[in-house]
Design an enzyme around this catalytic site. Structure first.
Site, PDB file in Angstrom:
ATOM      1  N   ASP A   1       0.504  -0.937   0.522  1.00 24.85           N
ATOM      2  CA  ASP A   1       0.311  -0.061   0.334  1.00 24.85           C
ATOM      3  C   ASP A   1       0.944   0.727  -0.225  1.00 24.85           C
ATOM      4  O   ASP A   1       0.335   2.191  -0.169  1.00 24.85           O
ATOM      5  CB  ASP A   1      -0.856  -0.184   1.003  1.00 24.85           C
ATOM      6  CG  ASP A   1      -2.432   0.178   0.730  1.00 24.85           C
ATOM      7  OD1 ASP A   1      -3.066  -0.165  -0.412  1.00 24.85           O
ATOM      8  OD2 ASP A   1      -3.425  -0.175   2.118  1.00 24.85           O
TER       9      ASP A   1
ATOM     10  N   ASP B   1       0.880 -11.018   8.402  1.00 21.77           N
ATOM     11  CA  ASP B   1       1.395  -9.884   8.055  1.00 21.77           C
ATOM     12  C   ASP B   1       3.009  -9.268   8.114  1.00 21.77           C
ATOM     13  O   ASP B   1       3.724 -11.061   8.114  1.00 21.77           O
ATOM     14  CB  ASP B   1       1.659  -9.093  10.286  1.00 21.77           C
ATOM     15  CG  ASP B   1       0.213  -8.848  10.489  1.00 21.77           C
ATOM     16  OD1 ASP B   1      -0.381  -8.584   8.721  1.00 21.77           O
ATOM     17  OD2 ASP B   1      -0.513  -8.567  11.638  1.00 21.77           O
TER      18      ASP B   1
ATOM     19  N   ASP C   1       5.879  -9.257   8.948  1.00 23.25           N
ATOM     20  CA  ASP C   1       6.886  -9.700   9.815  1.00 23.25           C
ATOM     21  C   ASP C   1       6.576 -10.741  10.668  1.00 23.25           C
ATOM     22  O   ASP C   1       7.709 -10.921  11.380  1.00 23.25           O
ATOM     23  CB  ASP C   1       6.729  -7.794  11.175  1.00 23.25           C
ATOM     24  CG  ASP C   1       5.856  -8.026  11.610  1.00 23.25           C
ATOM     25  OD1 ASP C   1       4.376  -8.439  11.700  1.00 23.25           O
ATOM     26  OD2 ASP C   1       5.336  -7.674  12.997  1.00 23.25           O
TER      27      ASP C   1
ATOM     28  N   ASP D   1     -10.100  -8.461  10.762  1.00 18.20           N
ATOM     29  CA  ASP D   1      -9.919  -9.619  10.921  1.00 18.20           C
ATOM     30  C   ASP D   1     -10.994 -10.525  11.770  1.00 18.20           C
ATOM     31  O   ASP D   1     -11.798 -11.570  11.297  1.00 18.20           O
ATOM     32  CB  ASP D   1      -8.527 -10.168  11.980  1.00 18.20           C
ATOM     33  CG  ASP D   1      -8.177  -9.454  12.720  1.00 18.20           C
ATOM     34  OD1 ASP D   1      -9.580  -8.469  13.779  1.00 18.20           O
ATOM     35  OD2 ASP D   1      -6.626  -9.213  13.506  1.00 18.20           O
TER      36      ASP D   1
END
Lengths: 881, 242
Positions: free
Chosen positions: A327, A374, A376, A471
């Site tokens: 993004d 995600d 990370d 979520d």
């Protein structure tokens, strides 16, 4: 003229005049004494002038030379421990007098004997109690039918099939429970009743098996409900408007706590502990999977290992596609994605944050399943192997969630310095609650480390974007469509924890807001498609984030009596004692049994106290106006160059701590002037305040941000490998820690070889079945430990390195097993220490304006302490004489 | 008695150093160990500090009775039977020595390691409980030989037959690739491999074994793993028999 009187010419005038009255040699002696006292013993000028005279005066009565000086001196300082040799001060005479009085009035020897005996008896009694406890536990463990399986009783089973019988049983149980809860007891009967319950529950806490847990939960349900019943029926007779107001607050908070407790019991009564399902032998039958790695502003160095690990997942290469959903639209990301063979998807309109990003990507990819990480969270290579079986076994499964594991310390662990010693905040949720939810088919989607079914997502129109917690809302919607969600409690990915307390709080604010939004927009209690069990699980999750107000009420409730003399619980002292203490004890014991491996006692209160103030506002706002508030990205992987104290974030805890402290001090004074009737209640309030102070102290301690020097986090490990030195020798080694750029390792012995910094050596590690070689440079060496920096890493090597380290299938397996079961008393001790450290830290880091006050406070405290009489030191015993 | 035959795919793959180090590793684990050299080069003695001038070996024995006098014992407890050198007309053959050892009263459960050439090996008759380790290096010639042997000639052996990769250096792309290829295709590949290690070369100059001289080196771990794997093989065979 002076010469005539034998007075030195060079003396100042006042001495000369004094010398007329006293012989000059005495004056010289006096002068020397003053000088010595002032310069060597560092006493003040005034004391230096007075003390020699004092000694001369004493010498009129005691013949100093006859006394053995060194012995006398030693004995003196033993009797007067607050007086320090070489460091006399003006107030020493006062201390001397106080201590002398103390020594005269008390008989130190006989008294110390008494205390010794008392402590000996107490310890003896304690050991006896412990032995008895162990005996009971052993007995009850033996008696308890651990292996009896209720399904084997065919008779019960055949009766159980009848609906009417089942309902009759439920009705009977409810009636019995109601009777137990609602029958009013006299105080002595209540004492006997609670004693009985504790007597059953206490030895049962270590009996293995689910049945014992259920019995403990039932007992806890009875006692806590009984407590609440009593509160509502007998203790609401408030006298004035203050107690009415504050008392209402307390009873609401207590009702909330009771509801959450019961829902929590329901949620975790029988964790499912789902096992992975094997995939078909023929890989052609395996479905295709898209891996999404959404990113917004994280640096490439964070996204890199995740992408490389995702690319090396154990899955047929033609059925695995990895996409970076950027993004931030950064050119460097596109280059990286191209170079490693990952897809790169960006969009023109950046709406609906992460959910919007993934919805956009869904239009451009075609995989049957979507795995989300995600940026990370580095997946282990076995991630898909362990999770995908669930989908193939049951077509209605739409989600397989795995735990979020963090290899770096979260702010609580970092600042309280208990990483890997105390289970962290996440552990309760991923270790126990999700497994419990799974039992009721109510596993939540946590946004990462999960696989979703595209078909299910499409049936609800993609990821939900109406709330900031996309979520949980997505999972809820899929469940409304009749899909099942599952949880596998095997950590198959790991990432960085948030790294400052403010970021952590920010993340929790987002969750709290999102949950409150869902509660308003798409209330899980209402609407179609959910079972009541799922509704309860969702309700508990949402209620959890409304804990702000109740927590603050609990942290301030005892002050009502101390400050306003408001009797918020309208009952006798004895009744309060008999209802509150056994009930609390019972709840603690039960929770300690259920949650013991995942959350230690009292830590929950600390976590809540830190967050209470911050989640209060967003949840309230979101409940009234759900569309307000935007998605904020949680920052991770930052650096703290300096140790600092985050005053901003700790202000609420600090304020609460201060008023509790003031309340405690006032209560202490009130104890002396109050009429004896109120003293009991006052003492309860003081005990409660003291407990609050301990919890708040620990909450304050978290705000002292520890230093964080390394840019990339080191992961503790124990991986066997080899290194090859320049001279051709190959040594076995153990990799003890690693990051994405460096490795720390230990060899058995380096005596025969010279290895020094800047040497180049090869590191051999197994990446799957292949042995990978990494060129490294020695950065430091301490005995047999080497620090290596990886050099010359083309993409292929980086991939291998990730495979050999972060993405190993067993990389995070042991994370839940390293903790012992909770011991409440020990846990409370830890919190007390943390709390004490927190208060010290706060004083140490006090802002410049407050510094003088703090110093004054400390000095004043030390001064008063130094004046107090003390137990004389014992003569050190020398066994050689 | 557990017989282990070590043969090289070709010369120079390091068969005798593997034999010596394996023997030492077994001996250090307090296993009775006997090493028999059936290789005419007669250089196994170099690994065990047997004096250079001492030429006694099974070549000096006329029959099984005199063979008893030809053993050496090292300080580490390994029994060594070198090839030896004599001018007398040859009496015993390799096959006779191998078979003759059955009649000796050896300590029960002795590991007997044979360093043997492939020509002699083909003359032997093996049981299903014998273990054969073919020592190979990861290079194209070895690959060609192994491919010829296993894929083209469909080699069969009554014993437990394994290919042991020696001097493996994963830094070389060729070796790494061939090793990966073998992992996928060579059904006889042993799960253990030996790293290339300078220590194995150096140890011979000290007339010692690398596993003893350089305990910190990976060769030590490699051979310990090899020992562990061999004994697990033996246990499995005993199980399937019993």
């Amino acid at each position: 003229m002076w010469a005539l009187l034998n007075i030195p010419q060079n003396w100042p005038m006042h001495l000369k005049i004094a010398a007329i009255l006293v012989q000059p040699k005495y004056i010289r002696l006096y002068k020397f004494r003053v000088k010595r006292l002032f310069e060597e013993y560092r006493v003040t000028r005034l004391s230096a002038l007075i003390l020699p005279i004092f000694f001369y005066f004493i010498s009129c009565f005691i013949k100093f030379r006859a006394v053995k000086k060194s012995t006398a001196k030693r004995r003196f300082y033993q009797l007067y421990p607050q007086l320090k040799p070489n460091q006399l001060s003006f107030f020493d005479p006062l201390r001397f007098i106080i201590q002398s009085l103390y020594l005269l009035l008390s008989k130190p020897n006989s008294e110390s004997d008494f205390w010794h005996k008392l402590s000996y008896f107490l310890r003896k009694a304690w050991v006896k109690i412990r032995l008895f406890d162990r005996f009971i536990i052993q007995k009850s463990t033996k008696i308890w039918p651990v292996n009896s399986n209720p399904h084997n009783h065919t008779l019960i089973n055949s009766i159980w099939r009848f609906h009417s019988f089942r309902w009759l049983t439920y009705l009977l149980i409810s009636v019995v429970l109601f009777v137990f809860i609602s029958v009013p007891f006299t105080i002595s009967a209540q004492a006997a009743f609670m004693g009985l319950i504790l007597l059953v529950a206490y030895p049962m806490r270590k009996v293995p098996g689910q049945l014992a847990t259920i019995i403990m939960i039932t007992l806890s349900l009875i006692s806590s409900s009984r407590y609440l019943w009593w509160r509502f029926n007998e203790t609401l007779g408030w006298q004035d408007w203050q107690s009415t107001l504050l008392g209402t607050g307390l009873i609401i908070a207590e009702s909330y706590a009771w509801l959450v407790l019961l829902l929590g019991y329901f949620q975790t009564i029988n964790p499912l502990k789902r096992a992975p399902v094997a995939l078909p032998d023929n890989p052609d039958l395996w479905p295709s999977v898209d891996v999404y790695i959404p990113t917004y502003n994280e640096p490439l160095s964070v996204v890199k290992p995740t992408t490389l690990a995702a690319l090396s997942l154990d899955w047929p290469q033609d059925k695995l596609n990895v996409y970076i959903l950027d993004d931030g639209c950064r050119e460097s990301f596109k280059e990286f994605a191209d170079s490693v063979g990952a897809g790169y998807i960006i969009r023109d309109q950046h709406i609906h944050a992460k959910a919007g990003n993934m919805n956009h990507a869904m239009q451009h990819t075609k995989g049957e399943y979507i795995a989300i990480f995600d940026c990370d969270h580095i997946p282990a290579r076995s991630f898909l192997q362990l999770t995908m079986g669930q989908f193939l076994k049951d077509k209605k499964v739409c989600l397989v969630q795995t735990p979020h594991h963090f290899f770096s310390a979260d702010p609580f662990e970092k600042n309280l310095k208990n990483h890997t010693k105390v289970p962290n905040e996440n552990m309760l949720f991923y270790g126990l609650i999700q497994d419990g939810n799974d039992m009721w088919n109510a596993t939540f989607f946590c946004g990462s480390c999960a696989v979703l079914k595209r078909e299910a997502l499409e049936s609800i129109g993609g990821f939900a974007f109406d709330t900031v917690t996309e979520d949980a809302h997505t999972a809820l919607r899929m469940q409304r469509q009749g899909y099942k969600t599952t949880y596998i409690n095997i950590p198959q990915a790991a990432g960085l924890a948030t790294d400052s307390l403010s970021a952590h709080v920010g993340q929790r604010i987002r969750w709290a807001r999102g949950m409150a939004q869902i509660f308003r927009i798409d209330n899980p209690l209402l609407g179609k498609g959910l079972q009541w069990r799922q509704r309860l699980c969702y309700l508990n999750a949402m209620l959890h984030f409304l804990s702000g107000i109740p927590r603050i009420i609990f942290l301030t409730a005892p002050l009502a009596l101390i400050f306003f003399n408001a009797y918020i619980i309208h009952a006798e002292f004895l009744a309060i004692m008999l209802y509150v203490i056994p009930t609390l004890m019972q709840i603690k014991i039960t929770n300690s049994r259920i949650q013991g491996k995942y959350r230690y006692s009292f830590w929950g209160e600390v976590y809540e106290s830190v967050l209470a103030w911050y989640i209060l506002k967003p949840t309230t706002v979101a409940l009234f106006n759900p569309s307000k508030g935007k998605f904020n990205v949680t920052e991770k992987g930052g650096l703290n160059n300096n140790e600092f104290y985050d005053w901003n974030i700790s202000t609420p805890s600090f304020v609460l701590f201060s008023i509790n402290l003031v309340g405690f001090i006032i209560a202490t004074f009130r104890l002396f002037f109050e009429d004896p009737q109120t003293i009991g209640v006052l003492l309860i309030s003081m005990a409660w305040t003291a407990y609050n102070l301990v919890i708040l102290g620990a909450a304050i301690a978290v705000a002292a941000e520890a230093k964080q020097i390394r840019a990339s986090h080191r992961v503790q490990a124990n991986i066997k490998g080899n290194i090859r030195l320049k001279n051709g020798h190959t040594l076995q080694c153990t990799v003890t820690d690693y990051s994405d750029k460096s490795v720390g390792l230990e060899v058995v012995d380096l005596i025969d070889h010279t290895v020094k910094p800047t040497d180049e050596i090869d590191l051999l590690l197994m990446a799957g079945k292949k042995q990978a070689v990494f060129t490294t440079k020695v950065v430091n060496r301490r005995d047999n430990q080497l620090g290596l920096l990886l050099t010359d890493m083309p993409v292929e090597r980086q991939k291998e390195f990730v495979l050999a380290t972060f993405a190993r299938a067993d990389a995070w397996i042991g994370w839940q097993k390293q903790f012992q079961h909770d011991r409440p008393s020990f846990s409370f001790k830890q919190i007390r220490h943390a709390s004490w450290r927190g208060v010290n830290n706060m004083l140490f880091h006090a802002p410049v304006i407050a510094k003088p006050f703090v110093n004054l406070l400390i000095m004043g405290g030390e001064f008063i302490y130094s004046l107090l009489p003390k137990q004389p030191k014992q003569e050190p015993k020398n066994e050689y004489f | 008695m557990q017989r282990v035959f070590l043969i090289g795919t070709k010369g120079g793959t390091g068969t005798s150093s593997v034999t010596a180090n394996l023997a030492r590793c077994l001996a250090d684990a307090a296993e009775p160990t006997l090493v028999v050299e059936l290789n005419a080069q007669n250089q196994l003695a170099r690994h065990f500090a047997i004096p250079w001038l001492a030429k006694t070996g099974w070549q000096n024995a006329n029959d099984l009775h005199t063979l008893q006098n030809c053993f050496y014992q090292t300080q580490s407890g390994i029994q060594v039977l070198p090839y030896g050198k004599s001018n007398q007309s040859k009496v015993l053959t390799a096959k006779e020595v191998v078979d003759g050892l059955n009649q000796f009263e050896l300590t029960p459960n002795t590991w007997v390691l044979f360093d043997i050439t492939s020509t002699d090996f083909s003359t032997l008759s093996l049981n299903s409980t014998d273990i054969v380790l073919e020592v190979a290096n990861c290079d194209a010639i070895n690959h060609s030989l192994l491919y010829q042997k296993f894929t083209v000639d469909k080699f069969e052996c009554s014993a437990q037959y394994y290919v042991l990769v020696n001097k493996f250096n994963s830094h070389s792309d060729v070796e790494s690739d061939i090793f990966t290829l073998w992992q996928h295709q060579l059904t006889h590949l042993s799960p253990v491999f030996i790293h290339a290690d300078e220590a194995i070369k150096v140890a011979v100059t000290h007339a010692n074994q690398a596993v003893a001289l350089y305990p910190a080196n990976s060769c030590r771990a490699d051979f310990e793993r090899l020992c562990g794997w061999l004994s697990s093989l033996q246990t499995q065979m005993n199980k399937s028999e019993g």
